[in-house]
Design an enzyme around this catalytic site. Structure first.
Site, mmCIF file in Angstrom:
data_model
loop_
_atom_site.group_PDB
_atom_site.id
_atom_site.type_symbol
_atom_site.label_atom_id
_atom_site.label_comp_id
_atom_site.label_asym_id
_atom_site.label_seq_id
_atom_site.Cartn_x
_atom_site.Cartn_y
_atom_site.Cartn_z
ATOM 1 C CB CYS A 156 8.539 14.148 -14.569
ATOM 2 S SG CYS A 156 7.793 12.734 -15.383
ATOM 3 C CB CYS A 188 9.738 6.907 -16.782
ATOM 4 S SG CYS A 188 9.404 7.098 -18.539
ATOM 5 C CB CYS A 207 13.021 12.383 -19.879
ATOM 6 S SG CYS A 207 11.512 12.970 -20.665
ATOM 7 C CB CYS A 245 4.021 11.142 -19.535
ATOM 8 S SG CYS A 245 5.428 11.685 -20.521
ATOM 9 C CD GLN A 296 9.812 15.552 -38.584
ATOM 10 O OE1 GLN A 296 10.495 15.305 -37.584
ATOM 11 N NE2 GLN A 296 10.262 15.351 -39.802
ATOM 12 C CE1 TYR A 322 15.350 6.804 -47.684
ATOM 13 C CE2 TYR A 322 16.413 8.857 -48.345
ATOM 14 C CZ TYR A 322 16.447 7.487 -48.192
ATOM 15 O OH TYR A 322 17.578 6.800 -48.534
ATOM 16 C CD GLU A 374 7.514 7.255 -47.316
ATOM 17 O OE1 GLU A 374 8.324 8.124 -46.939
ATOM 18 O OE2 GLU A 374 7.439 6.125 -46.779
ATOM 19 C CB CYS A 376 16.669 12.035 -35.659
ATOM 20 S SG CYS A 376 16.443 10.334 -36.173
HETATM 21 C C1 LIG Z 1 12.404 10.026 -40.962
HETATM 22 S S1 LIG Z 1 10.996 9.663 -41.945
HETATM 23 C C2 LIG Z 1 10.792 11.197 -42.771
HETATM 24 C C3 LIG Z 1 9.430 11.473 -43.330
HETATM 25 C C4 LIG Z 1 9.138 12.910 -43.765
HETATM 26 N N1 LIG Z 1 10.254 13.563 -44.370
HETATM 27 C C5 LIG Z 1 8.586 13.737 -42.623
HETATM 28 O O1 LIG Z 1 9.245 14.703 -42.211
HETATM 29 O O2 LIG Z 1 7.493 13.447 -42.135
HETATM 30 C C6 LIG Z 1 11.672 8.577 -43.129
HETATM 31 C C7 LIG Z 1 10.707 8.080 -44.182
HETATM 32 O O3 LIG Z 1 11.416 7.271 -45.121
HETATM 33 C C8 LIG Z 1 10.598 6.194 -45.536
HETATM 34 N N2 LIG Z 1 11.536 5.181 -46.054
HETATM 35 C C9 LIG Z 1 12.347 4.356 -45.356
HETATM 36 N N3 LIG Z 1 13.151 3.665 -46.177
HETATM 37 C C10 LIG Z 1 12.850 4.076 -47.447
HETATM 38 C C11 LIG Z 1 13.360 3.747 -48.733
HETATM 39 N N4 LIG Z 1 14.356 2.879 -48.881
HETATM 40 N N5 LIG Z 1 12.829 4.346 -49.794
HETATM 41 C C12 LIG Z 1 11.820 5.254 -49.676
HETATM 42 N N6 LIG Z 1 11.299 5.620 -48.472
HETATM 43 C C13 LIG Z 1 11.810 5.026 -47.373
HETATM 44 C C14 LIG Z 1 9.812 5.824 -44.311
HETATM 45 O O4 LIG Z 1 8.615 5.168 -44.663
HETATM 46 C C15 LIG Z 1 9.558 7.217 -43.692
HETATM 47 O O5 LIG Z 1 8.352 7.754 -44.131
#
Ligand SMILES: C[S@@+](CC[C@H](N)C(=O)[O-])C[C@H]1O[C@@H](n2cnc3c(N)ncnc32)[C@H](O)[C@@H]1O
Length: 425
Positions: A75, A82, A85, A159, A259, A288, A309, A382
Protein backbone atom coordinates in the site's frame (compact mmCIF):
# COMPACT_ATOMS: atom_id res chain seq x y z
CA UNK A 1 13.44 -3.09 38.05
CA UNK A 2 14.46 0.38 36.87
CA UNK A 3 15.15 0.59 33.17
CA UNK A 4 18.69 1.46 32.12
CA UNK A 5 17.37 2.81 28.80
CA UNK A 6 16.98 6.54 28.12
CA UNK A 7 15.17 8.53 25.43
CA UNK A 8 17.42 8.75 22.38
CA UNK A 9 19.15 5.42 23.08
CA UNK A 10 19.69 2.99 20.22
CA UNK A 11 19.14 -0.62 21.25
CA UNK A 12 18.50 -4.03 19.73
CA UNK A 13 15.59 -6.27 20.76
CA UNK A 14 13.34 -9.05 19.54
CA UNK A 15 9.65 -8.09 19.54
CA UNK A 16 7.30 -10.47 21.32
CA UNK A 17 3.69 -9.26 21.02
CA UNK A 18 1.07 -7.12 19.32
CA UNK A 19 -0.86 -4.81 21.59
CA UNK A 20 -4.04 -2.75 21.79
CA UNK A 21 -3.29 0.42 19.79
CA UNK A 22 -1.63 -1.60 17.06
CA UNK A 23 2.05 -1.43 18.06
CA UNK A 24 4.32 -4.40 18.72
CA UNK A 25 5.59 -4.84 22.26
CA UNK A 26 8.68 -6.06 24.08
CA UNK A 27 9.93 -6.07 27.66
CA UNK A 28 13.47 -4.80 27.27
CA UNK A 29 15.97 -3.71 29.92
CA UNK A 30 13.16 -3.47 32.47
CA UNK A 31 10.91 -1.30 30.28
CA UNK A 32 7.81 -2.19 28.29
CA UNK A 33 8.43 -0.71 24.84
CA UNK A 34 5.73 0.00 22.24
CA UNK A 35 7.14 -0.30 18.72
CA UNK A 36 4.86 0.88 15.88
CA UNK A 37 4.91 -1.24 12.72
CA UNK A 38 6.83 -4.07 14.39
CA UNK A 39 5.99 -7.77 14.07
CA UNK A 40 6.43 -10.35 16.88
CA UNK A 41 9.60 -12.27 16.04
CA UNK A 42 11.34 -9.29 14.38
CA UNK A 43 14.81 -8.54 15.71
CA UNK A 44 15.08 -4.78 15.34
CA UNK A 45 17.37 -1.89 16.14
CA UNK A 46 15.12 0.77 17.69
CA UNK A 47 15.56 4.36 18.83
CA UNK A 48 13.88 4.98 22.21
CA UNK A 49 11.51 7.96 21.90
CA UNK A 50 9.75 8.30 25.23
CA UNK A 51 10.23 6.55 28.53
CA UNK A 52 8.32 7.03 31.77
CA UNK A 53 7.80 4.76 34.78
CA UNK A 54 8.87 1.62 32.93
CA UNK A 55 6.77 2.27 29.81
CA UNK A 56 8.04 3.78 26.58
CA UNK A 57 7.90 3.90 22.83
CA UNK A 58 10.57 3.28 20.26
CA UNK A 59 10.90 3.59 16.49
CA UNK A 60 12.39 0.95 14.23
CA UNK A 61 15.65 2.17 12.65
CA UNK A 62 16.67 -1.16 11.15
CA UNK A 63 15.18 -4.63 10.84
CA UNK A 64 18.12 -6.85 11.75
CA UNK A 65 16.20 -10.04 11.00
CA UNK A 66 12.56 -10.12 9.92
CA UNK A 67 9.95 -12.29 11.60
CA UNK A 68 8.59 -15.12 9.44
CA UNK A 69 5.23 -13.36 10.00
CA UNK A 70 6.41 -10.12 8.37
CA UNK A 71 5.02 -9.37 4.90
CA UNK A 72 5.57 -6.55 2.40
CA UNK A 73 2.91 -3.86 3.02
CA UNK A 74 1.23 -3.59 -0.35
CA UNK A 75 0.00 0.00 0.00
CA UNK A 76 1.57 3.34 -1.06
CA UNK A 77 -0.43 5.17 1.61
CA UNK A 78 0.92 2.96 4.42
CA UNK A 79 4.45 3.56 3.16
CA UNK A 80 3.70 7.32 3.22
CA UNK A 81 2.76 7.03 6.92
CA UNK A 82 -1.07 6.77 6.77
CA UNK A 83 -2.51 5.79 10.17
CA UNK A 84 -5.61 4.01 8.84
CA UNK A 85 -4.04 0.54 9.08
CA UNK A 86 -1.52 -0.55 11.71
CA UNK A 87 -0.88 -4.16 10.67
CA UNK A 88 -0.30 -4.21 6.91
CA UNK A 89 3.21 -5.54 7.62
CA UNK A 90 1.78 -8.53 9.56
CA UNK A 91 0.70 -11.74 7.73
CA UNK A 92 -3.11 -12.00 7.81
CA UNK A 93 -3.33 -15.33 9.76
CA UNK A 94 -0.96 -13.82 12.36
CA UNK A 95 -3.19 -10.73 12.66
CA UNK A 96 -6.17 -13.00 13.35
CA UNK A 97 -4.31 -15.05 15.97
CA UNK A 98 -3.26 -11.85 17.80
CA UNK A 99 -6.76 -10.37 17.63
CA UNK A 100 -8.05 -13.50 19.33
CA UNK A 101 -5.31 -13.36 22.00
CA UNK A 102 -5.88 -9.64 22.66
CA UNK A 103 -9.63 -10.19 22.87
CA UNK A 104 -9.26 -13.06 25.36
CA UNK A 105 -6.85 -10.96 27.44
CA UNK A 106 -9.27 -7.99 27.59
CA UNK A 107 -12.22 -10.21 28.56
CA UNK A 108 -10.20 -12.15 31.16
CA UNK A 109 -8.98 -8.94 32.80
CA UNK A 110 -12.54 -7.79 33.49
CA UNK A 111 -14.34 -11.11 34.02
CA UNK A 112 -11.62 -12.60 36.26
CA UNK A 113 -11.84 -15.92 34.39
CA UNK A 114 -10.57 -16.88 30.97
CA UNK A 115 -13.58 -17.34 28.69
CA UNK A 116 -13.76 -19.73 25.73
CA UNK A 117 -13.50 -17.61 22.60
CA UNK A 118 -13.94 -18.93 19.07
CA UNK A 119 -11.28 -18.17 16.43
CA UNK A 120 -11.83 -14.78 14.75
CA UNK A 121 -14.01 -15.24 11.63
CA UNK A 122 -11.66 -14.12 8.82
CA UNK A 123 -12.28 -12.23 5.57
CA UNK A 124 -11.70 -14.37 2.51
CA UNK A 125 -10.04 -11.48 0.63
CA UNK A 126 -8.99 -8.78 3.11
CA UNK A 127 -8.82 -6.00 0.47
CA UNK A 128 -11.22 -3.39 -0.92
CA UNK A 129 -13.71 -3.83 1.93
CA UNK A 130 -14.08 -0.42 3.62
CA UNK A 131 -17.29 1.35 2.65
CA UNK A 132 -16.48 4.54 4.58
CA UNK A 133 -13.85 7.12 3.76
CA UNK A 134 -12.86 9.69 6.41
CA UNK A 135 -10.74 12.64 5.31
CA UNK A 136 -9.46 15.64 7.23
CA UNK A 137 -8.68 19.17 6.01
CA UNK A 138 -5.08 20.36 5.86
CA UNK A 139 -6.09 24.01 6.48
CA UNK A 140 -5.40 24.93 2.86
CA UNK A 141 -8.57 23.50 1.38
CA UNK A 142 -7.16 20.04 0.57
CA UNK A 143 -8.07 16.71 2.17
CA UNK A 144 -6.12 13.62 3.07
CA UNK A 145 -5.73 10.87 5.67
CA UNK A 146 -4.33 11.39 9.16
CA UNK A 147 -0.72 10.37 9.53
CA UNK A 148 -0.04 7.74 12.20
CA UNK A 149 0.58 9.21 15.69
CA UNK A 150 0.63 12.74 14.37
CA UNK A 151 -1.63 15.63 13.40
CA UNK A 152 -0.17 15.91 9.89
CA UNK A 153 -1.87 14.68 6.74
CA UNK A 154 -0.82 12.31 3.99
CA UNK A 155 -2.04 12.43 0.38
CA UNK A 156 -1.97 9.60 -2.11
CA UNK A 157 -3.95 8.36 -5.07
CA UNK A 158 -5.08 5.01 -3.76
CA UNK A 159 -6.18 3.23 -0.58
CA UNK A 160 -6.41 -0.49 -1.43
CA UNK A 161 -8.65 -1.17 1.58
CA UNK A 162 -11.44 1.12 0.36
CA UNK A 163 -14.13 -0.14 -2.02
CA UNK A 164 -13.08 0.60 -5.63
CA UNK A 165 -15.93 3.15 -5.86
CA UNK A 166 -14.49 5.09 -2.92
CA UNK A 167 -10.96 4.86 -4.30
CA UNK A 168 -12.23 6.51 -7.50
CA UNK A 169 -14.12 9.13 -5.48
CA UNK A 170 -11.03 9.88 -3.40
CA UNK A 171 -8.91 10.44 -6.54
CA UNK A 172 -11.49 13.02 -7.68
CA UNK A 173 -11.58 14.75 -4.28
CA UNK A 174 -7.89 14.84 -3.38
CA UNK A 175 -6.94 17.24 -6.17
CA UNK A 176 -9.87 19.59 -5.62
CA UNK A 177 -9.92 22.65 -3.41
CA UNK A 178 -12.75 22.94 -0.84
CA UNK A 179 -13.91 26.06 1.05
CA UNK A 180 -11.84 26.62 4.20
CA UNK A 181 -15.01 26.17 6.31
CA UNK A 182 -15.04 22.41 5.57
CA UNK A 183 -13.11 20.57 8.31
CA UNK A 184 -13.76 16.93 7.44
CA UNK A 185 -15.31 14.88 4.66
CA UNK A 186 -16.94 11.50 5.23
CA UNK A 187 -18.01 9.45 2.23
CA UNK A 188 -19.82 6.13 2.00
CA UNK A 189 -19.95 3.79 -0.95
CA UNK A 190 -22.38 1.08 -1.99
CA UNK A 191 -22.45 -1.26 -4.98
CA UNK A 192 -24.12 1.41 -7.12
CA UNK A 193 -23.49 4.85 -5.63
CA UNK A 194 -21.71 6.99 -3.07
CA UNK A 195 -22.64 9.74 -0.63
CA UNK A 196 -20.61 12.52 0.88
CA UNK A 197 -21.00 14.54 4.10
CA UNK A 198 -19.00 17.74 4.60
CA UNK A 199 -18.44 18.84 8.21
CA UNK A 200 -18.73 22.62 8.54
CA UNK A 201 -19.80 25.34 10.95
CA UNK A 202 -22.93 26.16 8.90
CA UNK A 203 -24.44 25.56 5.45
CA UNK A 204 -23.50 28.35 3.02
CA UNK A 205 -24.19 29.37 -0.58
CA UNK A 206 -20.62 28.27 -1.43
CA UNK A 207 -21.30 24.76 -0.07
CA UNK A 208 -24.60 24.52 -1.94
CA UNK A 209 -22.86 25.50 -5.19
CA UNK A 210 -20.02 23.04 -4.55
CA UNK A 211 -22.48 20.23 -3.79
CA UNK A 212 -24.32 20.77 -7.08
CA UNK A 213 -21.02 20.82 -9.01
CA UNK A 214 -19.77 17.64 -7.31
CA UNK A 215 -23.05 15.86 -8.07
CA UNK A 216 -22.78 16.85 -11.76
CA UNK A 217 -19.10 16.08 -12.16
CA UNK A 218 -18.56 12.85 -10.18
CA UNK A 219 -20.31 9.80 -11.63
CA UNK A 220 -22.24 7.82 -9.00
CA UNK A 221 -22.02 10.52 -6.32
CA UNK A 222 -25.72 10.71 -5.61
CA UNK A 223 -26.08 12.32 -2.18
CA UNK A 224 -24.21 15.33 -0.78
CA UNK A 225 -24.94 16.74 2.67
CA UNK A 226 -23.46 19.06 5.26
CA UNK A 227 -23.16 18.22 8.95
CA UNK A 228 -23.23 21.19 11.34
CA UNK A 229 -23.75 21.48 15.06
CA UNK A 230 -27.51 21.41 14.34
CA UNK A 231 -27.55 18.13 12.44
CA UNK A 232 -27.29 16.94 8.87
CA UNK A 233 -28.81 18.78 5.88
CA UNK A 234 -29.03 17.41 2.34
CA UNK A 235 -27.47 19.84 -0.18
CA UNK A 236 -27.84 17.88 -3.42
CA UNK A 237 -29.10 14.51 -4.62
CA UNK A 238 -31.14 11.84 -2.84
CA UNK A 239 -31.57 11.28 0.93
CA UNK A 240 -30.60 7.58 1.04
CA UNK A 241 -28.16 5.15 -0.52
CA UNK A 242 -29.29 1.51 -0.80
CA UNK A 243 -27.16 -1.55 -0.25
CA UNK A 244 -27.95 -5.25 -0.33
CA UNK A 245 -26.53 -7.47 2.45
CA UNK A 246 -27.51 -11.12 2.10
CA UNK A 247 -31.14 -11.24 1.00
CA UNK A 248 -32.11 -7.75 2.22
CA UNK A 249 -31.86 -4.22 0.82
CA UNK A 250 -31.14 -1.44 3.29
CA UNK A 251 -31.74 2.30 2.94
CA UNK A 252 -28.79 4.21 4.43
CA UNK A 253 -29.12 7.96 5.18
CA UNK A 254 -25.89 10.02 5.17
CA UNK A 255 -25.84 10.49 8.96
CA UNK A 256 -26.70 6.93 10.01
CA UNK A 257 -24.45 4.20 11.28
CA UNK A 258 -23.94 1.23 8.98
CA UNK A 259 -21.43 -1.63 9.33
CA UNK A 260 -18.25 -0.47 7.51
CA UNK A 261 -17.51 -3.83 5.84
CA UNK A 262 -20.42 -5.31 3.81
CA UNK A 263 -18.70 -8.71 3.39
CA UNK A 264 -18.22 -9.23 7.12
CA UNK A 265 -21.55 -7.57 7.92
CA UNK A 266 -23.12 -10.66 6.39
CA UNK A 267 -20.91 -12.90 8.56
CA UNK A 268 -21.99 -10.89 11.61
CA UNK A 269 -25.65 -11.24 10.65
CA UNK A 270 -25.29 -15.01 10.23
CA UNK A 271 -23.58 -15.37 13.62
CA UNK A 272 -26.25 -13.26 15.35
CA UNK A 273 -28.99 -15.35 13.67
CA UNK A 274 -27.36 -18.60 14.81
CA UNK A 275 -26.89 -17.41 18.40
CA UNK A 276 -30.37 -15.88 18.76
CA UNK A 277 -32.19 -19.06 17.63
CA UNK A 278 -35.43 -17.12 17.04
CA UNK A 279 -38.67 -19.05 16.52
CA UNK A 280 -41.90 -18.02 14.82
CA UNK A 281 -43.80 -17.56 18.11
CA UNK A 282 -41.27 -15.15 19.63
CA UNK A 283 -40.78 -11.41 20.14
CA UNK A 284 -37.31 -10.12 19.34
CA UNK A 285 -35.96 -6.69 20.37
CA UNK A 286 -33.08 -5.11 18.42
CA UNK A 287 -31.76 -2.43 20.77
CA UNK A 288 -29.66 0.40 19.23
CA UNK A 289 -30.99 -0.91 15.91
CA UNK A 290 -29.64 1.78 13.55
CA UNK A 291 -31.28 1.33 10.14
CA UNK A 292 -32.71 -2.03 11.25
CA UNK A 293 -29.78 -4.24 10.28
CA UNK A 294 -30.44 -7.13 12.71
CA UNK A 295 -34.17 -6.38 13.16
CA UNK A 296 -35.04 -6.79 9.48
CA UNK A 297 -33.09 -10.04 9.29
CA UNK A 298 -34.77 -11.38 12.47
CA UNK A 299 -38.20 -10.67 10.98
CA UNK A 300 -38.01 -13.85 8.89
CA UNK A 301 -37.66 -16.02 12.02
CA UNK A 302 -39.61 -14.17 14.77
CA UNK A 303 -43.33 -13.37 15.15
CA UNK A 304 -42.82 -9.74 16.23
CA UNK A 305 -39.68 -7.58 15.99
CA UNK A 306 -39.16 -4.23 17.74
CA UNK A 307 -36.21 -2.01 16.81
CA UNK A 308 -35.28 0.78 19.23
CA UNK A 309 -33.02 3.60 18.02
CA UNK A 310 -32.22 7.18 19.05
CA UNK A 311 -31.46 8.58 15.56
CA UNK A 312 -34.70 9.57 13.81
CA UNK A 313 -33.40 9.34 10.26
CA UNK A 314 -32.17 5.79 10.97
CA UNK A 315 -35.66 4.89 12.24
CA UNK A 316 -37.24 6.40 9.12
CA UNK A 317 -34.81 4.42 6.92
CA UNK A 318 -35.56 1.19 8.84
CA UNK A 319 -39.30 1.65 8.31
CA UNK A 320 -38.80 2.30 4.59
CA UNK A 321 -36.49 -0.73 4.28
CA UNK A 322 -39.17 -2.91 5.90
CA UNK A 323 -41.58 -1.78 3.14
CA UNK A 324 -38.95 -2.23 0.43
CA UNK A 325 -38.36 -5.83 1.57
CA UNK A 326 -42.10 -6.49 2.09
CA UNK A 327 -41.62 -7.14 5.82
CA UNK A 328 -44.75 -6.60 7.91
CA UNK A 329 -43.87 -7.81 11.42
CA UNK A 330 -41.36 -5.09 12.42
CA UNK A 331 -41.91 -1.91 14.44
CA UNK A 332 -39.25 0.78 14.79
CA UNK A 333 -39.43 3.04 17.84
CA UNK A 334 -37.56 6.37 17.85
CA UNK A 335 -36.42 6.40 21.48
CA UNK A 336 -33.40 6.19 23.73
CA UNK A 337 -32.56 2.60 24.65
CA UNK A 338 -33.73 3.09 28.26
CA UNK A 339 -37.00 4.83 27.31
CA UNK A 340 -37.81 2.23 24.64
CA UNK A 341 -37.28 -0.68 27.03
CA UNK A 342 -39.46 1.03 29.66
CA UNK A 343 -42.45 0.59 27.28
CA UNK A 344 -42.12 -3.21 27.48
CA UNK A 345 -43.25 -5.59 30.23
CA UNK A 346 -41.37 -8.55 31.78
CA UNK A 347 -42.17 -11.70 29.83
CA UNK A 348 -42.95 -9.74 26.63
CA UNK A 349 -39.47 -10.17 25.08
CA UNK A 350 -38.00 -13.60 24.27
CA UNK A 351 -34.68 -12.57 22.71
CA UNK A 352 -32.78 -9.30 22.59
CA UNK A 353 -29.80 -8.06 20.61
CA UNK A 354 -27.69 -5.16 21.87
CA UNK A 355 -25.34 -3.26 19.58
CA UNK A 356 -24.46 -0.06 21.46
CA UNK A 357 -21.83 2.56 20.55
CA UNK A 358 -18.23 1.95 21.67
CA UNK A 359 -18.87 3.29 25.18
CA UNK A 360 -21.26 0.37 25.80
CA UNK A 361 -24.55 0.47 27.72
CA UNK A 362 -25.55 2.77 30.55
CA UNK A 363 -26.29 1.00 33.82
CA UNK A 364 -29.98 2.02 33.45
CA UNK A 365 -30.16 0.14 30.11
CA UNK A 366 -28.61 -3.02 31.58
CA UNK A 367 -31.06 -2.87 34.48
CA UNK A 368 -33.98 -2.42 32.06
CA UNK A 369 -32.78 -5.47 30.08
CA UNK A 370 -32.55 -7.54 33.28
CA UNK A 371 -36.08 -6.44 34.29
CA UNK A 372 -37.47 -7.77 30.98
CA UNK A 373 -35.37 -10.94 31.35
CA UNK A 374 -35.27 -12.20 27.74
CA UNK A 375 -34.19 -15.87 27.74
CA UNK A 376 -31.20 -15.02 25.53
CA UNK A 377 -29.19 -11.95 24.61
CA UNK A 378 -26.76 -11.40 21.74
CA UNK A 379 -24.36 -8.55 22.55
CA UNK A 380 -22.57 -7.12 19.49
CA UNK A 381 -19.57 -4.89 20.19
CA UNK A 382 -16.46 -3.38 18.62
CA UNK A 383 -14.72 -2.66 21.95
CA UNK A 384 -13.77 -5.64 24.16
CA UNK A 385 -13.29 -3.51 27.31
CA UNK A 386 -16.86 -2.15 27.43
CA UNK A 387 -18.24 -5.46 26.16
CA UNK A 388 -16.55 -7.32 29.04
CA UNK A 389 -17.72 -4.71 31.59
CA UNK A 390 -21.35 -4.98 30.43
CA UNK A 391 -21.22 -8.80 30.26
CA UNK A 392 -19.92 -8.84 33.85
CA UNK A 393 -22.93 -6.73 34.92
CA UNK A 394 -25.37 -9.00 33.05
CA UNK A 395 -23.77 -12.04 34.69
CA UNK A 396 -24.34 -10.34 38.09
CA UNK A 397 -27.97 -9.81 37.05
CA UNK A 398 -28.64 -13.50 36.36
CA UNK A 399 -27.15 -14.37 32.96
CA UNK A 400 -24.61 -17.02 31.94
CA UNK A 401 -21.94 -16.45 29.31
CA UNK A 402 -22.49 -18.53 26.17
CA UNK A 403 -20.65 -18.59 22.84
CA UNK A 404 -18.21 -15.75 22.11
CA UNK A 405 -17.63 -15.23 18.39
CA UNK A 406 -15.21 -12.52 17.19
CA UNK A 407 -15.42 -11.35 13.57
CA UNK A 408 -12.72 -9.57 11.58
CA UNK A 409 -14.62 -6.48 10.43
CA UNK A 410 -11.49 -4.32 10.30
CA UNK A 411 -8.57 -6.27 8.75
CA UNK A 412 -5.06 -4.76 9.13
CA UNK A 413 -6.09 -2.86 12.26
CA UNK A 414 -6.06 -3.92 15.91
CA UNK A 415 -9.87 -3.57 16.17
CA UNK A 416 -12.10 -6.60 16.74
CA UNK A 417 -15.87 -6.96 16.51
CA UNK A 418 -17.55 -9.74 18.48
CA UNK A 419 -20.94 -11.27 19.24
CA UNK A 420 -21.44 -12.69 22.74
CA UNK A 421 -24.38 -14.87 23.70
CA UNK A 422 -25.82 -14.61 27.22
CA UNK A 423 -28.48 -16.98 28.50
CA UNK A 424 -30.85 -16.42 31.44
CA UNK A 425 -30.02 -18.72 34.42
C1 LIG B 1 -22.98 0.56 16.74
S1 LIG B 1 -24.42 1.30 16.07
C2 LIG B 1 -25.37 -0.14 15.72
C3 LIG B 1 -26.46 0.02 14.70
C4 LIG B 1 -27.08 -1.27 14.15
N1 LIG B 1 -27.22 -2.30 15.13
C5 LIG B 1 -26.33 -1.77 12.94
O1 LIG B 1 -25.76 -2.87 13.00
O2 LIG B 1 -26.32 -1.10 11.91
C6 LIG B 1 -25.14 2.00 17.49
C7 LIG B 1 -26.46 2.71 17.28
O3 LIG B 1 -26.96 3.16 18.53
C8 LIG B 1 -27.60 4.41 18.37
N2 LIG B 1 -27.61 5.01 19.72
C9 LIG B 1 -26.58 5.57 20.40
N3 LIG B 1 -26.94 5.88 21.65
C10 LIG B 1 -28.25 5.50 21.78
C11 LIG B 1 -29.19 5.54 22.85
N4 LIG B 1 -28.85 6.01 24.05
N5 LIG B 1 -30.41 5.08 22.63
C12 LIG B 1 -30.79 4.57 21.43
N6 LIG B 1 -29.93 4.50 20.37
C13 LIG B 1 -28.68 4.97 20.55
C14 LIG B 1 -26.78 5.12 17.33
O4 LIG B 1 -27.54 6.11 16.68
C15 LIG B 1 -26.42 3.94 16.39
O5 LIG B 1 -27.36 3.81 15.37
Amino acid sequence: MESDLAPGALTECTLTSLEYGGHAGVKHHGAMLAVPRGVPGDTVRVRVKKLRKGYGSAEIEEIVSASPDRVEADCPAFRAGCGGCQWLQVAYPTQLAWKQKMFVKAMTKVLGVRPDVRPVAPMREPHAFRNKLSLVADGQGRFGFMKENSKSIVYFDQCPMELPRLQRLYRKLVHRSFPASVEQIHARGTRTASSLVMYAEKPSAALHGLARRLEREIPGLSSIAVRTRNGVRLLAGIPFLTQRVGRLDFFIPPDSFFQTNYFQALTLLEIARRLLELTSSETFVDLYCGVGFFALDGAAQARRVIGIEGNRSSVEAARLSAKLNKITNTEFWPASAADGLAELAPGEVDALLLDPPRRGCDESVLRAVARLRPSRIAYVSCLPETLARDCARLIDMGYLLGEIAPVDMFPHTYHTEAVVKLVAR
